[in-house]
Enzyme design. Structure first.
Site, mmCIF file in Angstrom:
data_model
loop_
_atom_site.group_PDB
_atom_site.id
_atom_site.type_symbol
_atom_site.label_atom_id
_atom_site.label_comp_id
_atom_site.label_asym_id
_atom_site.label_seq_id
_atom_site.Cartn_x
_atom_site.Cartn_y
_atom_site.Cartn_z
ATOM 1 N N LYS A 54 0.840 -1.198 0.000
ATOM 2 C CA LYS A 54 0.000 0.000 0.000
ATOM 3 C C LYS A 54 0.875 1.248 0.000
ATOM 4 C CE LYS A 54 -3.937 -2.272 2.047
ATOM 5 N NZ LYS A 54 -4.538 -2.821 3.244
ATOM 6 N N GLN A 98 -4.904 -1.690 9.384
ATOM 7 C CA GLN A 98 -4.763 -3.019 8.776
ATOM 8 C C GLN A 98 -5.285 -4.092 9.724
ATOM 9 O OE1 GLN A 98 -3.397 -3.544 5.556
ATOM 10 N NE2 GLN A 98 -4.228 -5.591 5.884
ATOM 11 N N ASP A 121 -11.644 2.773 3.718
ATOM 12 C CA ASP A 121 -11.990 1.353 3.614
ATOM 13 C C ASP A 121 -13.510 1.174 3.504
ATOM 14 O OD1 ASP A 121 -10.225 -0.666 3.380
ATOM 15 O OD2 ASP A 121 -9.900 -1.004 5.515
#
Ligand code: NDP
Length: 299
Positions: A54, A98, A121
């Site tokens: 990422k 995460q 997200d």
């Protein structure tokens, strides 16, 4: 019939290039650089790889990447304090924690702490609620990636019959809402669904988000249907002892004989997830600054 293979890797490269063009324009015209903050708790090797990828992709499109690595025994209060700091930091437009996190932390509570405007997200209940009610939202990355590929394949999804196998908050439910918002007729199937094969066989679009290696075989697929395989499963390699192989939730070799189009694993939905994370960060930045959102990169 042998299906067209939908090349998610190439599609994702185009999305990233598109994001990079918009980022360069934002910098030139508005002196703004979108920023993505990723929080990693502990030292899970798979999560470390995801976070590294990422970071690399974020830098490549010209955005700022802020990595925050916390020890596995970090307290809930310390983690929440960091999220609060990132919520208030004007250089951060997107925040992602995460997952999975160590057992003493709660993923739902963590997501609830992230400002909905920075929830790239798309997991915050505010964004899930906006999506469910057909309003402007921040859609979860993997479902958004699936939607983009389907829109590209069909042009309009209006009136198509879609079966989404899987009802998780991360993939199945948001994808079903996205397809419904695009006027598909949507059925959500799950572990209790009866006659699931017959339901899938009648569908124009079958999405597999189950987490069971190669569960959906060719005889579940109607002639010419489009198959989107979200699954990522590591199974022992059939020919190489001690090695692993990545397979989807769809049995590719038999499904490709029936489908009209199909995403492979790897190289299908997977690469779209990071590309959509970057797209969402760009969108969040534009919304924060009241600027026009890029076309084609949102739901
Ligand atoms: P979850 O485990 O959260 O959900 C799985 C869903 O599949 C559940 O709704 C479950 O039903 C359903 N299911 C399980 N067994 C069956 C069955 N035999 N028949 C029908 N339905 C069944 O998984 P996720 O949604 O998080 O992920 C799904 C897959 O997608 C995984 O392989 C994951 O690795 C992959 N994934 C890939 C991503 C990418 O970037 N490509 C991103 C996220 C996930 P029930 O609710 O009844 O238990």
């Amino acid at each position: 019939m042998t299906a067209k293979i939908i090349d998610g890797k190439a599609f994702a490269a185009n999305v990233r290039a598109d994001v990079a063009t918009h980022v360069a324009r934002l910098q030139e015209e508005n002196d703004i650089t979108p920023g993505l903050a990723v929080v990693l708790v502990g030292e899970d090797p798979a999560s470390e790889v995801y976070v590294r990828n990422k970071h690399k992709s974020t830098i490549e499109v010209g955005m700022n990447s802020f990595e925050h690595k916390l020890p596995a025994d970090v307290s809930q209060e310390e983690l929440y304090a960091l999220i609060e700091k990132l919520n208030n930091d004007p250089s951060v437009h997107g925040i992602l924690c995460q997952f999975p996190v160590p057992d003493h932390l709660n993923e739902t509570d963590i997501v609830a702490r992230i400002s909905p405007a920075k929830d790239v997200d798309g997991l915050h209940v505010v964004n899930a609620g906006l999506l469910a009610t057909g309003q402007k939202t921040m859609a979860s990355c993997t479902p958004l990636g699936c939607l983009m590929m389907l829109r590209d394949h069909y042009g309009s999804l209006s009136g198509l019959n879609a079966v989404v196998v899987g009802r998780s908050n991360l993939v199945g439910k948001p994808l079903a809402s996205l397809l419904l918002n695009d006027s598909c007729t949507v059925t959500i199937a799950h572990s209790r669904t009866k006659n699931i094969e017959a339901l899938c066989r009648r569908a124009d679009i079958v999405v597999a988000a189950v987490g069971r290696p190669e569960m959906i075989t060719g005889d579940w697929i109607g002639d010419g249907a489009t198959v989107i395989d979200v699954g990522i499963n590591r199974i022992p390699h059939p020919e190489k002892e001690g090695k692993f192989k990545l397979v989807g939730d769809v049995h590719f070799a038999s499904a490709i004989e029936k489908a009209g189009a199909i995403t492979p694993v790897p190289g299908g939905v997977g690469p779209m997830t990071i590309a959509c994370l970057l797209a969402n960060t760009l969108t969040a930045c534009c919304r924060t600054h009241g600027l026009t959102e890029p076309e084609g990169l949102t739901a």
